[in-house]
Design an enzyme around this catalytic site. Structure first.
Site, PDB file in Angstrom:
ATOM      1  N   CYS A 337       0.794  -1.233   0.000  1.00 39.83           N
ATOM      2  CA  CYS A 337       0.000   0.000   0.000  1.00 39.83           C
ATOM      3  C   CYS A 337       0.828   1.286   0.000  1.00 39.83           C
ATOM      4  CB  CYS A 337      -1.037   0.012   1.120  1.00 39.83           C
ATOM      5  SG  CYS A 337      -0.919  -1.305   2.310  1.00 39.83           S
ATOM      6  N   ARG A 366       7.581 -10.710   5.458  1.00 35.08           N
ATOM      7  CA  ARG A 366       7.252 -10.434   6.851  1.00 35.08           C
ATOM      8  C   ARG A 366       7.998 -11.410   7.739  1.00 35.08           C
ATOM      9  NH1 ARG A 366       0.726  -9.268   6.324  1.00 35.08           N
ATOM     10  NH2 ARG A 366       0.990  -7.612   4.798  1.00 35.08           N
ATOM     11  N   GLN A 384       0.938 -11.115  -2.688  1.00 37.20           N
ATOM     12  CA  GLN A 384      -0.468 -10.748  -2.556  1.00 37.20           C
ATOM     13  C   GLN A 384      -1.029 -10.403  -3.926  1.00 37.20           C
ATOM     14  OE1 GLN A 384       0.255  -7.444   0.175  1.00 37.20           O
ATOM     15  NE2 GLN A 384      -0.846  -8.560   1.760  1.00 37.20           N
ATOM     16  N   ASP A 386      -2.748  -8.065  -4.817  1.00 39.95           N
ATOM     17  CA  ASP A 386      -3.140  -6.836  -4.164  1.00 39.95           C
ATOM     18  C   ASP A 386      -3.688  -5.828  -5.160  1.00 39.95           C
ATOM     19  OD1 ASP A 386      -3.418  -5.385  -1.909  1.00 39.95           O
ATOM     20  OD2 ASP A 386      -1.292  -5.077  -1.526  1.00 39.95           O
ATOM     21  N   HIS A 388      -5.242  -1.518  -4.854  1.00 40.15           N
ATOM     22  CA  HIS A 388      -5.739  -0.418  -4.039  1.00 40.15           C
ATOM     23  C   HIS A 388      -6.592   0.477  -4.894  1.00 40.15           C
ATOM     24  CE1 HIS A 388      -2.287  -1.940  -1.759  1.00 40.15           C
ATOM     25  NE2 HIS A 388      -3.116  -1.776  -0.758  1.00 40.15           N
ATOM     26  N   LYS A 472     -14.362  -3.569   7.181  1.00 38.06           N
ATOM     27  CA  LYS A 472     -13.910  -4.504   6.157  1.00 38.06           C
ATOM     28  C   LYS A 472     -14.901  -5.648   5.955  1.00 38.06           C
ATOM     29  CE  LYS A 472     -11.182  -7.262   9.376  1.00 38.06           C
ATOM     30  NZ  LYS A 472      -9.973  -8.037   9.591  1.00 38.06           N
ATOM     31  N   HIS A 518      -8.344  -1.442   0.211  1.00 39.08           N
ATOM     32  CA  HIS A 518      -7.403  -2.544  -0.035  1.00 39.08           C
ATOM     33  C   HIS A 518      -8.248  -3.761  -0.383  1.00 39.08           C
ATOM     34  CE1 HIS A 518      -4.294  -0.589   2.676  1.00 39.08           C
ATOM     35  NE2 HIS A 518      -5.400  -0.086   3.176  1.00 39.08           N
TER      36      HIS A 518
END
Length: 645
Positions: A337, A366, A384, A386, A388, A472, A518
Site C-alpha cells: 500500500c 514479513r 499478494q 493486491d 488499491h 472490512k 485494499h
RNA sequence: GCCGUUGUAGCUCAGGGGUAGAGCACUUCCUUGGUAAGGAAGAGGUCACGAGUUCAAAUCUCGUCAACGGCUCCA
C-alpha cells in the site's frame, strides 16, 4: 406453577423447580434420553437444574452446537477425573470445549504424558463413563472455594478463583472429581460412548510465555462409535490432502534449508499453475478497470515512517538493509500500500479520474516467528494479489460491488461453492478507537451492508472487529472437508490517505481526501494455492491443472500417431504429454492416475486406423472412443463451464 | 520466540559403538503390450551441520540448523 414457553411458542405449566429434563420427559421419554442441556432464556443450563420462574426453553441435544459444546465440556471433566486417578496429585488449569472436542491443561509435576499413555486414559474414561456419573452443581462461597483448592494444593484453580466474584462461584462434582466450573454439564456421563485422546502439547498457563508450561491433552468424544470413526476418517482424509504432502508429490513447490525457512521455492509445475491463476485474475481485473503497476521489493525507512508501519511493526520486521556509503535504511516491503500511495501521488488527481485502481501481484516479506511457519499457509515471503482503489466516499458502494463480483467469479471458477461472508464494523461503544470522521464511517458501513444484501450475501456482522482505520469484509471458504479458511478481504482505509496526504480536486475546485480500499481476492498466492490443493485434494480444475491430458501409446509402434494427436491437441491449447516409456499400458495408466492427470488418451492400432482416441477419465475409468476434435471440444467445453464464459 | 518430537538415498522408511539397508523413483538391457505395478542388471548416501567422549561415532553427549505437533503472534 410457572409458565414455560416451548420453541413452537406453545406455553406449558409446570411446578416451580422443574428441570429441563422433566420438561423433556413430559414430551417423550426418547427425547429425554437425548437431552444434554437446555437453553433457558438464551442461557445454556444443565438439563437437571431446577427452573424457578417463567421462561422460554429450548432443549438441546447432541445435534445442537451448544449441545455438542456441553458434551465436550463434560468430557473434559471426565478426562480430568481419569487423569487425576492415573496421576495422583495432578493439578489442573483450564479445560474447555473447542471446535472439535476439548482439552485440559494439566500440571503433572515431572511426569509426562505421551502417545503411549493415551489408551490408558481412554480406558479409564470409558470405565468412569459407564458408571453414568451425574454432574452435581454446587454453589460455593469464595472462601469455601479457596479453602477447597488450598487443601487440594491446586494453585491454578486458586488463581482463577481469586479473579471471580463471591456469589457467582459454582463447583461441579462428578464421581470423584470436583472442579471449579461455571457449567453447564450433561445429565450424566452415560452418553459418552466413543472416546479418543487425540494429542498432547505444551501450553503456557494463561497463554503467558513467562509462566509455567502445562501439558495440554486434547480429546474428543461422541455418543456413537460410528461418529467417532467418521471423525477419525476425516482426520485421515485431511492428512492425505495436506498441501505440504501433495505439493511435494505433485512437484508444485519445495523448501530449502539453505535458502531459508519460510521461503517457498515454486517448482515448474507449481509456478505454471500459479501463473495461470494470475493470468486469470489479471484478465478479470483488466475488464473491471484495474491498471497493473510494478514496485520494487524494498522501500526507504521514511516510507514506512509515513505510513506508520515503522512505529507499529519496525521492531518485528526483518532488519533494515543499509547502503554502504550513505548509510540509508531500507526495509523489505511488508505490504504494497505505501508504494501504491506514492504512485497515486505522482500527479494531481481530479474527481473525474476516480476511482483509480492499482493492481499488483506484489511480493512482500514479513518476519514470522520460526515456530509459526507452516507449509505455504504461513511463510515469510508471499505474493499478494493486491490492489488499491482510490475513490470518493460515495463510490465505496460501487467499488465493493465490483470487488465482490470478482471474488464470486473466482469462487465459481475454483469450485468453492460454500463460503461465509463477514462484515467487520466499529465497536459502537469505543468510537475513540477509530480514525476518520463519523460521517464517513457511517457511510462506508451502511454501504457495505447494503452491498452485501444486494448481492444476496448472508453476511455475519461483527461489531468491534473493524481495523482502526476502516471497516472490512472478509470471505471464508469451506473446503471439501468442511474446514474454514480465510481468503479474500476488502478493507476500507481512512488512515493512509491521511498519512500520505492524498487528495483530489473536486468539482468545487477544492482539495478532497480520497478513500482507499485494499482488496485481495485470493489473499496471497501461497495461501490460496495451499487451500486450493487441500480443497480439491490435488485434483485441480481442468483449466488450472499442470497437465490436462497424457497420451499413452500402447507400444512404440504408435509413437508417430501419438505425436500427431499431441500436435492436434496443442492447436486447441490443451496441455498434454506423451508417456513413451516402454511400459505396459496398465502401468502407464496407474502412474497417470497417481499423478492425478484428468484425461488419459490411449492410442494403439485401432485408434490409428480410425483416427480416434480412447479416453479414460481420472478416477472414473474408460469413457470410450472419441474423434480427436470431439475430445478437444469436450475439454474446452468443460473449461468454459467453470470459467463462465 | 517457547515446550515437546523428529532429521539415514530423489521419495517412504528399517537399522544402529566396528566404515550403510529395503521398496518405489532413476540408468541400461530384454520385453512391444488394450485400461491401476512385465523381467534383469546397475548407479545412487560426509547417516542435517559443528564440536566432544572413544582405539573406533551414523549410532553416545553437547551445541547449531531445519521440519513436525501445540502455545503465543499475524500490517
Amino acid at each position: 406453577m410457572i409458565n414455560i414457553t416451548l420453541p413452537d411458542n406453545s406455553v406449558k405449566q409446570f411446578e416451580e423447580g422443574v428441570s429441563a429434563l422433566d420438561v423433556a420427559k413430559s414430551i417423550s421419554e426418547g427425547l429425554a434420553r437425548n437431552v444434554v442441556a437446555a437453553k433457558i432464556n438464551d442461557e445454556v443450563w444443565d438439563a437437571t437444574r431446577p427452573i424457578d420462574g417463567d421462561c422460554s426453553i429450548k432443549l438441546l441435544t447432541w445435534n445442537d452446537p451448544e449441545g455438542k459444546a456441553t458434551v465436550w465440556h463434560s468430557s473434559a471433566h471426565l478426562m480430568a477425573e481419569a487423569i487425576e486417578a492415573l496421576y495422583p496429585g495432578a493439578k489442573f488449569g483450564i479445560g474447555p470445549d473447542i471446535e472439535s472436542g476439548f482439552y485440559y491443561d494439566v500440571d503433572l509435576g515431572d511426569r509426562i504424558i505421551s502417545e503411549a499413555d493415551f489408551k490408558k486414559i481412554e480406558d479409564k474414561m470409558k470405565e468412569l463413563a459407564k458408571k453414568k456419573q451425574t454432574f452435581e452443581r454446587v454453589d460455593v462461597t469464595k472462601d469455601e472455594a479457596l479453602k477447597f483448592f488450598t487443601e487440594k494444593g491446586d494453585e491454578y484453580k486458586l488463581e482463577l478463583i481469586k479473579d471471580l466474584e463471591d456469589g457467582s462461584i459454582t463447583f461441579y462434582k462428578s464421581g470423584e472429581f470436583t472442579d471449579l466450573c461455571r457449567g453447564p454439564h450433561i445429565p450424566n456421563t452415560g452418553i459418552l460412548k466413543a472416546i479418543k485422546i487425540l494429542s498432547v502439547a505444551g501450553a503456557y498457563w494463561r497463554g503467558d510465555e513467562t509462566r509455567k508450561q502445562l501439558t495440554r491433552v486434547y480429546g474428543i468424544t461422541f455418543p456413537k462409535k460410528k461418529e467417532l470413526d467418521e471423525y477419525l476418517e476425516l482426520l485421515e482424509e485431511a492428512k492425505k490432502r495436506d498441501h505440504r504432502k501433495l505439493g511435494k508429490e505433485l512437484e508444485l513447490f519445495t523448501f530449502s534449508q539453505r535458502v531459508g525457512q519460510g521461503l517457498p521455492l515454486w517448482l515448474p509445475k507449481g509456478a505454471a499453475l500459479r501463473e495461470r491463476l494470475e493470468t486469470f485474475l489479471k484478465k478479470v481485473q483488466k475488464k473491471a478497470g484495474y491498471e497493473q503497476v510494478i514496485c520494487p521489493h524494498i522501500g526507504n525507512v521514511d516510507l514506512y515512517k509515513t505510513s506508520g508501519h515503522y512505529q507499529k511493526y519496525g521492531e518485528d520486521s526483518f532488519r533494515p538493509i543499509t547502503t554502504p556509503v550513505e548509510g540509508e535504511e531500507y526495509f523489505l516491503k511488508p505490504m504494497n500500500c505505501p508504494h501504491h500511495c506514492e504512485i497515486y501521488k505522482h500527479k494531481p488527481r481530479s474527481y473525474k479520474d476516480l476511482p483509480v485502481r492499482f493492481a499488483e501481484f506484489g511480493t512482500v516479506y514479513r518476519y514470522e516467528q520460526s515456530g509459526e511457519l507452516h507449509g505455504l499457509t504461513r511463510v515469510r515471503s508471499f505474493t499478494q494479489d493486491d490492489a488499491h482503489i482510490f475513490c470518493t466516499p460515495d463510490q465505496i458502494k460501487d467499488e465493493f460491488k465490483g470487488v465482490i463480483d470478482i471474488i464470486m467469479h473466482i469462487f465459481k471458477a475454483l469450485n468453492f461453492s460454500e463460503f461465509i461472508t463477514q462484515i467487520s464494523l466499529r465497536d459502537p461503544n469505543k468510537p475513540e478507537k477509530y480514525i476518520g470522521s463519523d460521517e464517513n464511517w457511517e457511510k462506508a458501513e451502511s454501504a457495505i451492508k447494503e452491498v452485501a444484501q444486494e448481492r444476496g450475501l448472508e453476511a455475519i456482522i461483527e461489531y468491534g472487529e473493524a481495523a482502526f482505520y476502516g471497516p472490512k469484509m472478509d470471505f471464508m471458504v469451506k473446503d471439501a472437508l468442511g474446514r474454514k479458511w480465510q481468503l479474500g478481504t476488502i478493507q476500507v482505509d481512512y488512515n493512509l490517505p491521511e498519512r500520505f496526504d492524498l487528495n483530489y480536486i473536486g468539482a468545487d475546485n477544492e482539495k478532497h481526501r480520497p478513500v482507499m480500499i485494499h482488496r485481495a481476492p485470493f489473499g496471497s498466492m501461497e495461501r490460496f494455492v495451499a487451500v486450493l490443493i487441500e480443497h480439491c485434494g490435488g485434483n485441480f480444475p481442468l483449466w488450472l491443472t499442470p497437465e490436462q491430458a497424457i497420451i499413452l501409446p500402447i507400444s512404440e509402434k504408435y509413437q508417430n500417431y501419438a505425436e500427431k494427436v499431441l500436435n492436434l491437441l496443442d492447436n486447441y491449447d490443451i496441455r498434454a504429454q506423451i508417456d513413451n516409456r516402454s511400459e505396459k499400458t496398465g502401468r502407464k495408466i496407474r502412474d497417470a492416475e497417481l499423478k492425478k492427470i484428468p484425461y488419459m488418451i490411449i492410442v494403439g492400432e485401432q485408434e490409428e486406423a480410425e483416427g480416434t482416441v480412447s479416453i479414460r477419465r481420472h478416477g472414473k475409468g474408460d469413457l470410450g472412443k472419441y474423434k480427436i476434435e470431439d475430445f478437444a471440444h469436450l475439454i474446452n467445453e468443460e473449461i468454459k463451464e467453470l470459467l463462465g464464459k
